[in-house]
Design an enzyme around this catalytic site. Structure first.
Site, PDB file in Angstrom:
ATOM      1  N   LYS A   1    -119.484  32.220  32.425  1.00  0.00           N
ATOM      2  CA  LYS A   1    -118.215  32.776  31.985  1.00  0.00           C
ATOM      3  C   LYS A   1    -118.278  34.295  31.877  1.00  0.00           C
ATOM      4  O   LYS A   1    -117.291  34.927  31.553  1.00  0.00           O
ATOM      5  CB  LYS A   1    -117.832  32.181  30.629  1.00  0.00           C
ATOM      6  CG  LYS A   1    -117.599  30.675  30.677  1.00  0.00           C
ATOM      7  CD  LYS A   1    -117.003  30.188  29.367  1.00  0.00           C
ATOM      8  CE  LYS A   1    -116.992  28.667  29.292  1.00  0.00           C
ATOM      9  NZ  LYS A   1    -118.273  28.121  28.793  1.00  0.00           N
TER      10      LYS A   1
ATOM     11  N   CYS B   1    -127.835  39.495  -2.177  1.00  0.00           N
ATOM     12  CA  CYS B   1    -127.686  40.170  -0.884  1.00  0.00           C
ATOM     13  C   CYS B   1    -126.590  41.199  -1.037  1.00  0.00           C
ATOM     14  O   CYS B   1    -125.430  40.857  -1.252  1.00  0.00           O
ATOM     15  CB  CYS B   1    -127.330  39.167   0.207  1.00  0.00           C
ATOM     16  SG  CYS B   1    -126.792  39.946   1.741  1.00  0.00           S
TER      17      CYS B   1
ATOM     18  N   CYS C   1    -132.978  41.688   0.550  1.00  0.00           N
ATOM     19  CA  CYS C   1    -132.875  40.429  -0.197  1.00  0.00           C
ATOM     20  C   CYS C   1    -133.893  39.386   0.256  1.00  0.00           C
ATOM     21  O   CYS C   1    -134.091  38.403  -0.441  1.00  0.00           O
ATOM     22  CB  CYS C   1    -131.459  39.870  -0.118  1.00  0.00           C
ATOM     23  SG  CYS C   1    -130.969  39.358   1.530  1.00  0.00           S
TER      24      CYS C   1
ATOM     25  N   GLU D   1    -135.276  15.123  13.035  1.00  0.00           N
ATOM     26  CA  GLU D   1    -135.283  16.502  13.541  1.00  0.00           C
ATOM     27  C   GLU D   1    -136.685  17.073  13.373  1.00  0.00           C
ATOM     28  O   GLU D   1    -137.277  16.957  12.315  1.00  0.00           O
ATOM     29  CB  GLU D   1    -134.246  17.345  12.761  1.00  0.00           C
ATOM     30  CG  GLU D   1    -134.331  18.839  12.967  1.00  0.00           C
ATOM     31  CD  GLU D   1    -134.244  19.265  14.426  1.00  0.00           C
ATOM     32  OE1 GLU D   1    -133.291  18.869  15.122  1.00  0.00           O
ATOM     33  OE2 GLU D   1    -135.163  20.008  14.860  1.00  0.00           O
TER      34      GLU D   1
ATOM     35  N   HIS E   1    -113.617  26.786  22.552  1.00  0.00           N
ATOM     36  CA  HIS E   1    -112.936  27.076  23.806  1.00  0.00           C
ATOM     37  C   HIS E   1    -111.622  26.319  23.892  1.00  0.00           C
ATOM     38  O   HIS E   1    -111.523  25.185  23.424  1.00  0.00           O
ATOM     39  CB  HIS E   1    -113.838  26.696  24.986  1.00  0.00           C
ATOM     40  CG  HIS E   1    -115.025  27.586  25.119  1.00  0.00           C
ATOM     41  ND1 HIS E   1    -114.920  28.877  25.585  1.00  0.00           N
ATOM     42  CD2 HIS E   1    -116.329  27.389  24.816  1.00  0.00           C
ATOM     43  CE1 HIS E   1    -116.121  29.428  25.590  1.00  0.00           C
ATOM     44  NE2 HIS E   1    -116.997  28.563  25.123  1.00  0.00           N
TER      45      HIS E   1
ATOM     46  N   THR F   1    -130.250  25.217  19.951  1.00  0.00           N
ATOM     47  CA  THR F   1    -129.154  25.917  20.619  1.00  0.00           C
ATOM     48  C   THR F   1    -127.962  26.101  19.678  1.00  0.00           C
ATOM     49  O   THR F   1    -127.205  27.057  19.796  1.00  0.00           O
ATOM     50  CB  THR F   1    -128.737  25.127  21.875  1.00  0.00           C
ATOM     51  OG1 THR F   1    -129.877  25.023  22.721  1.00  0.00           O
ATOM     52  CG2 THR F   1    -127.617  25.807  22.629  1.00  0.00           C
TER      53      THR F   1
ATOM     54  N   CYS G   1    -128.667  44.957   6.638  1.00  0.00           N
ATOM     55  CA  CYS G   1    -130.093  45.211   6.388  1.00  0.00           C
ATOM     56  C   CYS G   1    -130.939  44.003   6.759  1.00  0.00           C
ATOM     57  O   CYS G   1    -132.144  44.024   6.607  1.00  0.00           O
ATOM     58  CB  CYS G   1    -130.339  45.706   4.968  1.00  0.00           C
ATOM     59  SG  CYS G   1    -130.533  44.446   3.724  1.00  0.00           S
TER      60      CYS G   1
ATOM     61  N   SER H   1    -122.438  24.616  27.139  1.00  0.00           N
ATOM     62  CA  SER H   1    -121.114  25.010  26.693  1.00  0.00           C
ATOM     63  C   SER H   1    -120.083  24.157  27.441  1.00  0.00           C
ATOM     64  O   SER H   1    -120.286  23.862  28.613  1.00  0.00           O
ATOM     65  CB  SER H   1    -120.879  26.481  27.004  1.00  0.00           C
ATOM     66  OG  SER H   1    -119.719  26.913  26.366  1.00  0.00           O
TER      67      SER H   1
ATOM     68  N   CYS I   1    -125.575  43.522   1.166  1.00  0.00           N
ATOM     69  CA  CYS I   1    -124.731  43.799   2.340  1.00  0.00           C
ATOM     70  C   CYS I   1    -123.541  42.853   2.386  1.00  0.00           C
ATOM     71  O   CYS I   1    -122.451  43.221   2.770  1.00  0.00           O
ATOM     72  CB  CYS I   1    -125.524  43.647   3.625  1.00  0.00           C
ATOM     73  SG  CYS I   1    -126.978  44.686   3.717  1.00  0.00           S
TER      74      CYS I   1
HETATM   75  C1  LIG Z   1    -125.713  31.247  25.164  1.00  0.00           C
HETATM   76  C2  LIG Z   1    -124.909  30.085  24.771  1.00  0.00           C
HETATM   77  C3  LIG Z   1    -123.574  30.234  24.389  1.00  0.00           C
HETATM   78  C4  LIG Z   1    -122.803  29.148  24.030  1.00  0.00           C
HETATM   79  N1  LIG Z   1    -121.527  29.346  23.610  1.00  0.00           N
HETATM   80  C5  LIG Z   1    -120.766  28.282  23.245  1.00  0.00           C
HETATM   81  C6  LIG Z   1    -119.462  28.456  22.761  1.00  0.00           C
HETATM   82  O1  LIG Z   1    -118.999  29.570  22.580  1.00  0.00           O
HETATM   83  N2  LIG Z   1    -118.710  27.377  22.480  1.00  0.00           N
HETATM   84  C7  LIG Z   1    -119.208  26.135  22.635  1.00  0.00           C
HETATM   85  O2  LIG Z   1    -118.464  25.198  22.408  1.00  0.00           O
HETATM   86  N3  LIG Z   1    -120.474  25.930  23.055  1.00  0.00           N
HETATM   87  C8  LIG Z   1    -121.268  26.963  23.356  1.00  0.00           C
HETATM   88  N4  LIG Z   1    -122.549  26.789  23.763  1.00  0.00           N
HETATM   89  C9  LIG Z   1    -123.051  25.447  23.834  1.00  0.00           C
HETATM   90  C10 LIG Z   1    -123.488  24.894  22.479  1.00  0.00           C
HETATM   91  O3  LIG Z   1    -124.187  25.873  21.740  1.00  0.00           O
HETATM   92  C11 LIG Z   1    -124.365  23.704  22.688  1.00  0.00           C
HETATM   93  O4  LIG Z   1    -123.707  22.834  23.531  1.00  0.00           O
HETATM   94  C12 LIG Z   1    -124.692  22.953  21.420  1.00  0.00           C
HETATM   95  O5  LIG Z   1    -125.201  23.813  20.424  1.00  0.00           O
HETATM   96  C13 LIG Z   1    -125.716  21.890  21.734  1.00  0.00           C
HETATM   97  O6  LIG Z   1    -126.041  21.213  20.561  1.00  0.00           O
HETATM   98  P1  LIG Z   1    -127.156  20.106  20.596  1.00  0.00           P
HETATM   99  O7  LIG Z   1    -127.103  19.448  19.284  1.00  0.00           O
HETATM  100  O8  LIG Z   1    -127.024  19.291  21.798  1.00  0.00           O
HETATM  101  O9  LIG Z   1    -128.527  20.889  20.814  1.00  0.00           O
HETATM  102  P2  LIG Z   1    -129.481  21.669  19.813  1.00  0.00           P
HETATM  103  O10 LIG Z   1    -128.715  22.466  18.858  1.00  0.00           O
HETATM  104  O11 LIG Z   1    -130.484  22.367  20.631  1.00  0.00           O
HETATM  105  O12 LIG Z   1    -130.151  20.496  18.982  1.00  0.00           O
HETATM  106  C14 LIG Z   1    -131.165  19.692  19.512  1.00  0.00           C
HETATM  107  C15 LIG Z   1    -132.149  19.417  18.401  1.00  0.00           C
HETATM  108  O13 LIG Z   1    -133.057  18.413  18.797  1.00  0.00           O
HETATM  109  C16 LIG Z   1    -134.299  18.687  18.197  1.00  0.00           C
HETATM  110  N5  LIG Z   1    -135.342  17.992  18.950  1.00  0.00           N
HETATM  111  C17 LIG Z   1    -135.711  18.219  20.235  1.00  0.00           C
HETATM  112  N6  LIG Z   1    -136.723  17.408  20.566  1.00  0.00           N
HETATM  113  C18 LIG Z   1    -137.020  16.651  19.472  1.00  0.00           C
HETATM  114  C19 LIG Z   1    -137.982  15.648  19.204  1.00  0.00           C
HETATM  115  N7  LIG Z   1    -138.854  15.230  20.125  1.00  0.00           N
HETATM  116  N8  LIG Z   1    -138.017  15.114  17.952  1.00  0.00           N
HETATM  117  C20 LIG Z   1    -137.144  15.514  16.990  1.00  0.00           C
HETATM  118  N9  LIG Z   1    -136.203  16.459  17.234  1.00  0.00           N
HETATM  119  C21 LIG Z   1    -136.149  17.019  18.454  1.00  0.00           C
HETATM  120  C22 LIG Z   1    -134.397  20.174  18.285  1.00  0.00           C
HETATM  121  O14 LIG Z   1    -135.328  20.685  17.347  1.00  0.00           O
HETATM  122  C23 LIG Z   1    -132.974  20.602  18.038  1.00  0.00           C
HETATM  123  O15 LIG Z   1    -132.751  20.919  16.685  1.00  0.00           O
HETATM  124  C24 LIG Z   1    -123.348  27.872  24.086  1.00  0.00           C
HETATM  125  C25 LIG Z   1    -124.694  27.720  24.437  1.00  0.00           C
HETATM  126  C26 LIG Z   1    -125.483  28.812  24.743  1.00  0.00           C
HETATM  127  C27 LIG Z   1    -126.912  28.651  25.039  1.00  0.00           C
END
Ligand SMILES: Cc1cc2nc3c(=O)[nH]c(=O)nc-3n(C[C@H](O)[C@H](O)[C@H](O)COP(=O)(O)OP(=O)(O)OC[C@H]3O[C@@H](n4cnc5c(N)ncnc54)[C@H](O)[C@@H]3O)c2cc1C
Ligand SMILES: Cc1cc2nc3c(=O)[nH]c(=O)nc-3n(C[C@H](O)[C@H](O)[C@H](O)COP(=O)(O)OP(=O)(O)OC[C@H]3O[C@@H](n4cnc5c(N)ncnc54)[C@H](O)[C@@H]3O)c2cc1C
Ligand code: SF4
Lengths: 124, 497, 434
Positions: free
Chosen positions: B262, B412, B454, B43, B61, B52, B449, B349, B414
């Site tokens: 949505k 903390c 904190c 990471e 969902h 994200t 806050c 999502s 709060c």
């Molecule tokens: C506005 C919004 C609302 C959402 N609401 C929902 C919901 O209510 N319910 C639901 O189920 N889903 C929801 N989602 C979807 C959900 O949040 C995502 O699908 C999920 O968090 C994706 O996880 P991930 O691990 O793929 O990505 P991320 O959490 O983005 O993780 C990817 C990681 O890879 C790392 N990385 C990238 N490039 C490199 C590299 N070259 N070297 C090392 N590390 C790297 C990044 O630093 C990051 O930490 C929502 C998304 C958004 C944007």
């Protein structure tokens, strides 16, 4: 003949009159805008020899806190504030400290002492 | 055989390298530790859950949105079910609130009926159509100008950070290594097959790479010569309200969806706050999480259509999250070009909901790609419970303080988070390294806050527990320093007391 | 769990808690306790190392720690119990106070009277909904003040201050003293919320520009803050198009208001004033819960600590009387309202006035700055009393003693501020409240 007009904001009371002080060859000749005597006195002094209280901190060792707040016992000339701060920045003291204790006497020969603003007791 | 966590050295080799410490990567890593494998997760940030996975709606969902047959449809319903079993053991706060899709008129009632049908096809249990009275009885603050709603009892909410941390911690407890502050910069491919991953902390030899790099998963694929998909960042902004708004809403409230998203929802969080959002705006920069005046105004207007009396004065923070859109469905499966590279990419999502099911699916994908899987004896599926002082009754609180006096110091105010909880969050196998990391794990600074009180104290505790100077403590990202040393100029001239 | 009982317990050991406890003890309460979360008494004063405190109370210009020291000495020389490093978790009706500390664990205290003196907290970026990114380097001014003045760390080198309240102004000077460059102070209102003295001595002395009628429209930076965007606003506080400009900085200090820290009161079911954010109290500073009193910043945000001490003494004396069963009963039936020109008034209600009492002291905040003005009391709709004020500023509390005979038997009191015709006289001197 050097004639300088200084705009001065009075801070003595909440009304905050703004006025002008005219200085000719180092002496105040006219004051306008200030509505009471306290204000007139302040304004004249602010132009001729402005002074400020200085508060800052010095390092303290052996206490529960790393810093001791200090305060000048009387106002110091405004243009010497940073000299005082530089002086105090290099000062460090040892706990225990009692409020009112002199931390720096006659700072920079200005005739003003800096005193501790609080107690700091010894912490093991 | 516990693994490791932190900005340490890379091992020379690993059986599988997972790129990305979001909820998806962490859930995959955990699933892989069920087998006799050396699992390495890389990471680039100082912590997991900084992409994200830290800025989303936190909704499990029910699964009526996706078209039947898609990955989204399959993994969503499966994921939601897995959370029901896993959440407690992994320390993931989850509340079974149910969800409602609110229809404003007869036309929307038709859409809602279609959604119910799609949900049934996807295997979503218990869907019902509610009339206006039933809806208003359940949600008294909803606009009286509604026609009815779709009720999905299996909809739930979770804490997205603790979901990610829960998977990560369990992976570590089962032997995974997570190396942070380590960005993948290259992937060595020899004869069409992966041989190594190159990073800012050196090179690790491996034959299998899981691409779970979220917004950067397209870029990671290209590092291995695979340009089969591209990621388009799509931003969603939020406003979060203080807990004092109480029971403004009891369930997750969606508007009836249109083509693009949505819509703006009004929903509770597991911690008792309420949020509104997100909108959906395509942007270019995959790291641009700025909120905008227009976006915030838009979500306020959107949310008011469902709940007219929004307590705007109790807003405590605003933030934005970026969806990693790669088309309509998730990109799950082997790279069409490079052997050993498998994708869990374009996970928009319901990626949070699907994460544990994506973990299962990726194990199969890797097996098909040739990874040898031998079940490992001694897989521990749960994390030890971490006491939360605030949630306990008085005798239990008294017992905690008696056992560890630091439970007696509230840091903390709060959220009533004690020093012992913060220390535990730092010393845990997937321990916090940053101020925001502490906030995401134990909520110190997540209250009204927002760390104003904190924050400095948490900074001092981090410095003490990590054995680093206060000036080395960071807010969140690697370069987000907080404090500078005071300049001490010159030697003393005055009289020392 | 230990269980103890006290006549009066002050929650919070800042100037309000200390003054309340001392006054309660002086007024005859036998067993008095102060519970303070921090490891020392003094509250927010310990981080306010600047001078300007105590001119009214001690007729001397003290620093914040110096003012606190005076009260800490008085507490030390009394037989008031003090529990430090102890957080009150709940104060329930009936006076059951639950607290926790590392040394003593969970403790329950039964108090006949309770004085809320928990102070206030700062409004944050979320509360003013500033768009942009969420980088490191954005601090509330008070949090930064604690770091600089008590811990010895700097929050940045190139500073922008948002909001011109006194804390922001004081921090502008402090950061300049510490060698940082303070680039500007931005205030959304057309006037400053700080004292003129602070504008002169904290900004003008160092050539720091103050932009009135300007709002921050975005904060930039991915890791650490790199700058902000500012725009002019019109009278309705709406952004004026095409006035935006950027200011580069590595630190943003927010001084955008204070809110009473009322979580304990809210949980206990106190009735709150939606404008002050504090409890509704009568002239005894008794809240809607019998036996629960409030004073200091937890009641309404004060500009001068001297008023805090004075108000807390009223609360402390009342608490002692309540503990002895001597506080007149009868309910706070009469309402006091903030009318035209007035934003807040404390107390917001009156209990039956005691015989022999000549006047009641009220504390006001003006809704907007005004020149010479008339402070007016309307009793049941009739103009009953007028007092000339030479100047009115929202940042400075107005304190006025209203003669009891003017209040009469009216059940609805309303205060207003009206422009004064003609030339105003000097403000009346205000004495100690009897
Ligand atoms: C506005 C919004 C609302 C959402 N609401 C929902 C919901 O209510 N319910 C639901 O189920 N889903 C929801 N989602 C979807 C959900 O949040 C995502 O699908 C999920 O968090 C994706 O996880 P991930 O691990 O793929 O990505 P991320 O959490 O983005 O993780 C990817 C990681 O890879 C790392 N990385 C990238 N490039 C490199 C590299 N070259 N070297 C090392 N590390 C790297 C990044 O630093 C990051 O930490 C929502 C998304 C958004 C944007
Ligand atoms: C930054 C700043 C600058 C100021 N500058 C000036 C100035 O120049 N001149 C001037 O006259 N006045 C100034 N003031 C105003 C004055 O200092 C304050 O009004 C005064 O300190 C308020 O006193 P208080 O006792 O109500 O609150 P505080 O001083 O805030 O004390 C409240 C105490 O309660 C404790 N507490 C809170 N909750 C709990 C709990 N649950 N359990 C136990 N303890 C608890 C807190 O730890 C704190 O010690 C300034 C105020 C601030 C914030
Ligand atoms: S001149 Fe007099 S009235 Fe005017 S501000 Fe100064 S002290 Fe007040």
């Amino acid at each position: 003949m050097a004639r300088v007009v200084h705009a001065i904001q009075c801070i003595v009371c909440p009304i905050g009159c703004g006025g002008e002080v005219t200085v000719e060859d180092g002496t105040v000749t006219t004051l306008t805008g200030f509505t009471c005597n306290k204000g007139l006195a302040y304004a004249a002094k602010e132009v001729v020899s402005p002074k400020r209280m200085v508060t800052t901190t010095v390092r303290v060792s052996g206490g529960g806190l790393p810093l001791l707040p200090v305060v000048s016992v009387a106002p110091v000339p405004k243009d010497r504030i940073f000299d005082c701060l530089n002086l105090l920045r290099g000062v460090s003291v040892m706990a225990p400290i009692a409020e009112g204790e002199i931390v720096v006497a006659d700072a920079l020969g200005l005739g003003v002492d800096f005193r501790a603003a609080r107690d700091i007791s010894v912490v093991q | 055989m516990t693994g490791t966590f932190g900005a340490g050295p890379l091992p020379a080799t690993a059986d599988v390298v997972v790129i990305g410490g979001g909820v998806v990567g962490c859930a995959i890593a955990r699933e892989l530790t069920r087998f006799e494998l050396s699992v390495l997760l890389i990471e680039r940030a100082p912590d997991v859950a900084t992409g994200t996975s830290k800025a989303n709606s936190g909704i499990l969902h029910a699964g009526f949105d996706a078209d039947p047959g898609t990955w989204k449809a399959k993994l969503n319903v499966r994921g939601a079910r897995l959370y029901a079993d896993l959440a407690e053991g992994l320390g993931i706060p989850r509340k079974a609130t149910g969800s409602l899709v609110v229809a404003k008129d007869a036309g929307q009632m038709d859409t809602v009926a279609d959604l119910r049908q799609r949900g049934r096809d996807n295997g979503v249990p218990g869907l019902e159509i509610w009339n206006r009275d039933r809806l208003l009885a359940h949600e008294p603050n909803v606009s009286p100008e509604v026609a009815g709603a779709l009720w999905a009892p299996s909809g739930a909410i979770v804490c997205p950070f603790l979901a990610t941390v829960g998977f990560a911690e369990n992976a570590i407890r089962n032997g995974a290594r997570i190396v942070t502050e380590c960005a993948v910069t290259g992937i060595d491919v020899v004869g069409g097959a992966i041989t190594a991953v190159c990073t800012t902390r050196g090179r690790v030899a491996t034959r299998f790479v899981v691409n779970a790099a979220g917004l950067h998963s397209g870029a990671v694929a290209r590092l291995a010569g695979d340009d089969s998909f591209t990621i388009r960042p799509r931003r969603g902004e939020y406003i979060l309200f203080d807990r004092s708004v109480g029971q403004l809403v009891n369930t997750v409230l969606f508007p009836t969806p249109d083509k693009v998203s949505k819509g703006i929802l009004v929903a509770p969080t597991v911690h008792g706050n309420v949020f509104i959002g997100p909108d959906a705006v395509d942007i270019d920069d995959p790291d641009d999480r700025e909120t905008t005046a227009g976006g915030l105004a838009g979500i306020v207007a959107g949310a008011r259509r469902i709940v007219p009396a929004l307590p705007l004065g109790t807003a405590i923070t605003e933030f934005a999250g970026l969806r990693a859109a790669a088309g309509k469905d998730f990109v799950i499966g082997p790279s069409p070009v490079t052997r050993g590279l498998v994708h869990a990419a374009g996970i928009q999502s319901p990626g949070l909901t699907s994460a544990p099911a994506i973990g299962e699916a990726m194990v199969e994908v890797l097996a098909e790609a040739g990874l040898k899987l031998r079940p490992r004896a001694g897989f521990v599926p749960v994390n030890p419970a971490k006491p939360r002082f605030h949630d306990l009754d008085r005798p239990a609180q008294a017992a905690l303080v008696a056992a560890d006096p630091l439970y007696g110091r509230v840091i903390c105010r709060c959220e009533t988070i004690t020093e012992a909880e913060i220390v535990a969050a730092i010393l845990s196998p997937c321990g916090a390294r940053t101020v925001d990391g502490v906030k995401r794990r134990v909520r110190a600074g997540a209250g009204r806050c927002q760390g104003g009180f904190c924050g400095p104290r948490v900074t001092a505790i981090l410095a003490r527990e990590l054995g680093i100077p206060v000036t080395a403590v960071r807010k969140d990202s690697a370069d987000s320093w907080l404090f500078l040393p005071r300049a001490d100029i010159g030697a003393a001239e005055g009289i020392h007391a | 769990m230990r269980e103890l009982s006290y006549d009066v317990v002050a929650i919070g050991g800042g100037p309000a808690g200390m003054a309340a406890a001392l006054a309660a003890r002086e007024a005859g309460a036998e067993r008095v306790l102060i519970i303070e979360r921090d490891r020392e008494l003094g509250g927010i004063l310990q981080q306010c190392i600047h001078n300007g405190f105590g001119l009214r109370r001690f007729e001397e210009e003290l620093t914040g720690p110096g003012y606190a020291h005076r009260y800490i000495e008085m507490v030390r020389n009394s037989d008031i119990d003090v529990w430090l490093d102890t957080t009150v978790l709940a104060a329930e009706p009936g006076g059951v106070i639950t607290s926790v500390s590392p040394q003593a664990g969970l403790q329950v205290v039964r108090a006949t009277s309770v004085v809320y003196a928990m102070g206030c907290r700062e409004r944050t970026r979320g509360a003013i909904r500033t768009p942009g990114s969420r980088p490191a380097g954005v601090f509330t001014a008070g949090a930064a003040q604690r770091m600089v003045n008590m811990e010895g760390y700097l929050p940045g080198k190139e500073v922008v201050i948002v909001g011109s309240g006194d804390i922001g102004l004081i921090m502008a000077r402090r950061m300049t003293f510490e060698g940082a460059k303070v680039k500007a102070v931005f205030e959304i209102m057309p006037y400053s919320n700080g004292l003129t003295r602070n504008i002169v001595q904290c900004l003008e002395d160092f050539g720091i520009p103050l932009y009135l009628g300007h709002s921050v429209t975005a904060i930039h930076g991915k890791d650490r803050v790199t700058g902000i965007t500012v725009s002019q606003v019109n009278e309705k506080l709406e952004i004026v198009p095409d006035t935006a400009f950027d200011v580069a900085c590595d630190c943003v200090l927010l001084s955008v208001g204070l809110i009473p820290e009322n979580e304990l009161g809210r949980a206990a079911g106190l009735m709150l004033d939606p404008i002050t954010g504090g409890a509704l109290v009568d002239q005894f500073r008794q809240t809607s819960l019998p036996g629960f009193f409030a004073a200091g910043n937890v009641l309404h945000v004060h500009d001068l600590v001297d008023w805090v001490s004075e108000e807390a003494a009223i609360a402390g004396r009342s608490a002692a009387r309540h503990a002895r069963g001597e506080l007149p009963e009868g309910g706070a039936a009469r309402q006091v309202a903030a009318g035209e020109g007035i934003r807040t008034v404390v107390p917001q209600r009156l209990s039956p006035l005691e015989p022999g009492k000549m006047s009641v002291r009220f504390y006001f905040r003006a809704a907007r700055p005004m020149g010479a003005s008339l402070l007016q009391l309307y009793a049941d709709g009739e103009l009953a009393f007028e007092r000339k004020l030479r100047i009115v500023k929202p940042s400075e509390m107005i304190v006025a003693d209203i003669p009891v005979r003017k209040i009469g038997a009216a059940t609805k009191l309303e205060f207003r501020l009206a422009p004064a015709p003609g030339k105003a006289e000097t403000e009346e001197e205000i004495g100690e409240e009897a």
